[in-house]
Design a protein around this motif. Structure first.
Motif, PDB file in Angstrom:
ATOM      1  N   ASN A 107       0.866  -1.177   0.000  1.00  9.80           N
ATOM      2  CA  ASN A 107       0.000   0.000   0.000  1.00  9.80           C
ATOM      3  C   ASN A 107       0.903   1.227   0.000  1.00  9.80           C
ATOM      4  O   ASN A 107       1.702   1.406   0.934  1.00  9.80           O
ATOM      5  N   VAL A 117      -9.907  -3.985  -2.518  1.00  7.28           N
ATOM      6  CA  VAL A 117      -9.531  -5.398  -2.566  1.00  7.28           C
ATOM      7  C   VAL A 117      -8.147  -5.507  -1.945  1.00  7.28           C
ATOM      8  O   VAL A 117      -7.195  -4.849  -2.396  1.00  7.28           O
ATOM      9  N   ILE A 168      -5.009  -8.079  -0.684  1.00  8.58           N
ATOM     10  CA  ILE A 168      -4.403  -9.411  -0.870  1.00  8.58           C
ATOM     11  C   ILE A 168      -3.344  -9.583   0.219  1.00  8.58           C
ATOM     12  O   ILE A 168      -2.470  -8.721   0.381  1.00  8.58           O
ATOM     13  N   TRP A 216      -0.934  -6.372  -0.312  1.00 10.43           N
ATOM     14  CA  TRP A 216      -1.162  -5.489  -1.466  1.00 10.43           C
ATOM     15  C   TRP A 216      -2.621  -5.017  -1.391  1.00 10.43           C
ATOM     16  O   TRP A 216      -3.485  -5.717  -0.847  1.00 10.43           O
ATOM     17  N   ASP A 217      -2.935  -3.872  -2.020  1.00  8.90           N
ATOM     18  CA  ASP A 217      -4.352  -3.520  -2.146  1.00  8.90           C
ATOM     19  C   ASP A 217      -4.593  -2.580  -3.313  1.00  8.90           C
ATOM     20  O   ASP A 217      -3.656  -2.039  -3.912  1.00  8.90           O
ATOM     21  N   ALA A 218      -5.860  -2.430  -3.652  1.00  7.37           N
ATOM     22  CA  ALA A 218      -6.302  -1.408  -4.604  1.00  7.37           C
ATOM     23  C   ALA A 218      -7.565  -0.819  -4.008  1.00  7.37           C
ATOM     24  O   ALA A 218      -8.444  -1.557  -3.538  1.00  7.37           O
TER      25      ALA A 218
END
Lengths: 145, 145
Positions: A58, A114, A116, A128-130
């Protein structure tokens, strides 16, 4: 003609990290980490799930547990009513995906996230993200979730 | 003490949609759909994977195959060199997750995307995503991928 079934079963048996039991355990770890950290805003309760490293992707957070600690502190101070509602959980191998509706204030449109997470030996080691704002108007009536 | 192993194996055998072979097939379908549609920008080649419905949760796209068709057309016309690089694929049950680095022009920072697709009987029937610009500066050195 049951052959493909047995091949699939043999594959499932060989695929150690993909065991249903492991996947459920990994999901439980990630969901509990998330609930404790982001909803209960209890850093110490969440931090017990950190492994020997926590690789943060992030871009807004510093690497390691410290970055997460600062985020939990910020939420607690500035957005005590913030809530991350987990909509779905998807796991394969050592990865667990969360699809989340995040709000900083009750009733706001909020954000679709989302996340991960990678889990190793029962510990969370990478993230991780979005993140995308839920827009006021959409081209379909299905919501982002 | 092999009992848990056999329980896990039995669970894996019972969990029809979670068969390793099914997951691999679903991943192949989604990856090929993505490559054909978004990278090759060949709507017809991608559209063969659509099921009897295509429920769209991306707020910028109309519901159904038509919304996807318009997006592919737009990419082809305005961003012919756009590319979506699949970084990881995660599947469980009837869901397939793609973690993607998307660029509209070669060399730009681009966007981090996580897509979630639902696959039923070998066809793609539903899609969610979250899209975030890769920022110029980040609080860690790990990249968004």
């Amino acid at each position: 003609m049951l052959k493909p079934l047995f091949v699939a079963a043999a594959l499932a048996l060989l695929a150690g990290p993909a065991f249903a039991a492991d996947l459920e355990a990994n999901k439980k770890i990630v969901v509990d980490f998330y609930e404790k950290g982001l909803n209960q805003k209890d850093y110490d309760a969440a931090a017990k799930y950190f492994g020997p490293r926590y690789i943060q992707h992030n871009p807004g957070a510093a690497n390691g547990p410290e970055g997460f600690k600062r985020m939990v502190g910020l939420l607690k101070e500035k957005f005590p009513a913030s809530h991350n509602e987990i909509k779905r959980v998807i796991a394969e191998g050592d990865l667990v995906v969360l699809h989340v509706h995040s709000t900083r204030q009750p009733g706001e449109r909020g954000r679709a996230i989302v996340d991960i997470f990678k889990v190793e030996n029962g510990k969370i080691v990478e993230h991780w993200d979005a993140i995308q704002d839920v827009p006021e108007k959409a081209a379909n009536d299905n919501t982002m979730f």
